[in-house]
Scaffold this motif. Structure first.
Motif, PDB file in Angstrom:
ATOM      1  N   LYS B   4       0.847  -1.202   0.000  1.00 33.00           N
ATOM      2  CA  LYS B   4       0.000   0.000   0.000  1.00 33.00           C
ATOM      3  C   LYS B   4       0.876   1.243   0.000  1.00 33.00           C
ATOM      4  O   LYS B   4       1.807   1.356   0.794  1.00 33.00           O
ATOM      5  N   THR B   5       0.589   2.167  -0.898  1.00 28.92           N
ATOM      6  CA  THR B   5       1.328   3.433  -0.910  1.00 28.92           C
ATOM      7  C   THR B   5       0.322   4.571  -1.054  1.00 28.92           C
ATOM      8  O   THR B   5      -0.729   4.399  -1.665  1.00 28.92           O
ATOM      9  N   SER B   6       0.641   5.706  -0.470  1.00 30.45           N
ATOM     10  CA  SER B   6      -0.270   6.848  -0.566  1.00 30.45           C
ATOM     11  C   SER B   6      -0.321   7.379  -1.987  1.00 30.45           C
ATOM     12  O   SER B   6      -1.365   7.755  -2.497  1.00 30.45           O
ATOM     13  N   ARG B   7       0.836   7.424  -2.623  1.00 24.73           N
ATOM     14  CA  ARG B   7       0.920   8.063  -3.926  1.00 24.73           C
ATOM     15  C   ARG B   7       0.437   7.168  -5.066  1.00 24.73           C
ATOM     16  O   ARG B   7      -0.221   7.606  -5.989  1.00 24.73           O
ATOM     17  N   PHE B   8       0.820   5.895  -4.983  1.00 25.76           N
ATOM     18  CA  PHE B   8       0.554   5.013  -6.129  1.00 25.76           C
ATOM     19  C   PHE B   8      -0.559   4.004  -5.869  1.00 25.76           C
ATOM     20  O   PHE B   8      -0.819   3.131  -6.693  1.00 25.76           O
ATOM     21  N   GLY B   9      -1.190   4.108  -4.701  1.00 25.42           N
ATOM     22  CA  GLY B   9      -2.223   3.133  -4.359  1.00 25.42           C
ATOM     23  C   GLY B   9      -1.594   1.788  -4.032  1.00 25.42           C
ATOM     24  O   GLY B   9      -0.482   1.733  -3.513  1.00 25.42           O
ATOM     25  N   GLU B  10      -2.282   0.702  -4.371  1.00 32.09           N
ATOM     26  CA  GLU B  10      -1.716  -0.618  -4.097  1.00 32.09           C
ATOM     27  C   GLU B  10      -0.805  -1.024  -5.246  1.00 32.09           C
ATOM     28  O   GLU B  10      -1.181  -0.935  -6.411  1.00 32.09           O
ATOM     29  N   VAL B  11       0.377  -1.441  -4.892  1.00 34.50           N
ATOM     30  CA  VAL B  11       1.391  -1.732  -5.903  1.00 34.50           C
ATOM     31  C   VAL B  11       1.864  -3.163  -5.720  1.00 34.50           C
ATOM     32  O   VAL B  11       2.109  -3.611  -4.603  1.00 34.50           O
ATOM     33  N   GLN B  49      10.175   4.299  -2.502  1.00 36.05           N
ATOM     34  CA  GLN B  49       8.911   4.173  -1.772  1.00 36.05           C
ATOM     35  C   GLN B  49       9.081   3.250  -0.572  1.00 36.05           C
ATOM     36  O   GLN B  49       9.567   2.131  -0.707  1.00 36.05           O
ATOM     37  N   PRO B  54       3.296   3.851   4.273  1.00 32.11           N
ATOM     38  CA  PRO B  54       2.723   4.081   2.938  1.00 32.11           C
ATOM     39  C   PRO B  54       2.864   5.519   2.440  1.00 32.11           C
ATOM     40  O   PRO B  54       2.969   5.766   1.246  1.00 32.11           O
ATOM     41  N   GLU B  55       2.871   6.482   3.390  1.00 28.96           N
ATOM     42  CA  GLU B  55       2.908   7.887   2.959  1.00 28.96           C
ATOM     43  C   GLU B  55       4.334   8.366   2.707  1.00 28.96           C
ATOM     44  O   GLU B  55       4.545   9.487   2.255  1.00 28.96           O
TER      45      GLU B  55
END
Lengths: 83, 143
Positions: B4-11, B49, B54-55
């Motif tokens: 989970k990442t804030s910028r790219f969503g789920e990766v 990342q 996540p953020e």
């Protein structure tokens, strides 16, 4: 905070693995030697804080959409190559 | 694994691409696992990342593109710590600060990120060399 008085050549031991040695005292400056395991990083306090501050600034600076960053970085590289 | 990442969503990220920092970047001691992601458009900068926070993400770039003269010596302790055997497999990145005025983008040459490409162990170094600071403008006219 624990405060200990030491002379040049004396040291303190922290836990089992860290030793701080007073190497030299000259005027208002103290030179210290530090023995510690390799996975423990040692920094001058002001540098440590500066890097922390810079890392936080870096992380915060990229929270907004980065329109145009790609172009401007490419331009910077081209400028460097010409000079 | 899915990250989970804030910028790219789920990766989706492959386990073998994970970079393990022996200690988190200064200021982020809990952030030890990262992936490097290309910026859409495959450009000159990448994203570092965090998988733990996540953020948290940094914009990084290879410093030599902007600063061809940039060089430093690796401390013996770091060579041991990152188990570096093949100097050519070492990746060097610089963290960028991207202010609203893009002409003032700075690179932190004092504290580069180095990664041993062979085992994907990484660390943010703090160079003892005083010739580099935490803020080098990538444009010479930035200041």
């Amino acid at each position: 905070m624990l405060a200990l008085t030491r002379k040049a050549g004396q040291s303190i031991v922290i836990g089992d693995q860290i030793e701080v040695i007073i190497v030299e005292i000259k005027g208002d400056q103290v030179r210290m030697g530090i023995k510690a395991p390799r996975d423990i990083s040692i920094y001058r306090q002001e540098i440590y804080e500066e890097i922390q501050h810079e890392n936080r600034a870096a992380a915060n600076s990229v929270k907004l959409p980065l329109e145009g960053v790609q172009e401007i970085l490419t331009k910077a590289i081209k400028t460097k190559r010409k000079s | 694994m899915i990250v989970k990442t804030s910028r790219f969503g789920e990766v989706e990220c492959q386990e073998e691409h994970i970079i393990s920092f022996v200690e988190g970047p200064l200021g982020f001691p809990g952030a030890k696992n990262f992936v490097i992601m290309n910026h859409p458009g495959n450009g000159v900068f990448k994203w570092l990342q965090s998988l733990d926070e996540p953020e948290l993400a940094f914009v990084i770039a290879e410093p030599f593109a902007f600063f061809p003269e940039y060089e430093f010596d690796l401390e013996e302790a770091d060579v041991t710590l990152l188990e570096i055997k093949e100097p050519k497999k070492v990746l060097v990145y610089t963290i960028l600060v991207i202010p609203p005025d893009l002409k003032k983008i700075t690179a932190n040459l004092k504290a580069p990120i180095i990664i041993n490409g062979e085992n994907r162990k990484g660390k943010q170094l703090v160079l003892l060399d005083d010739s580099y600071s935490t803020r080098h403008y990538i444009f010479s006219g930035g200041e």
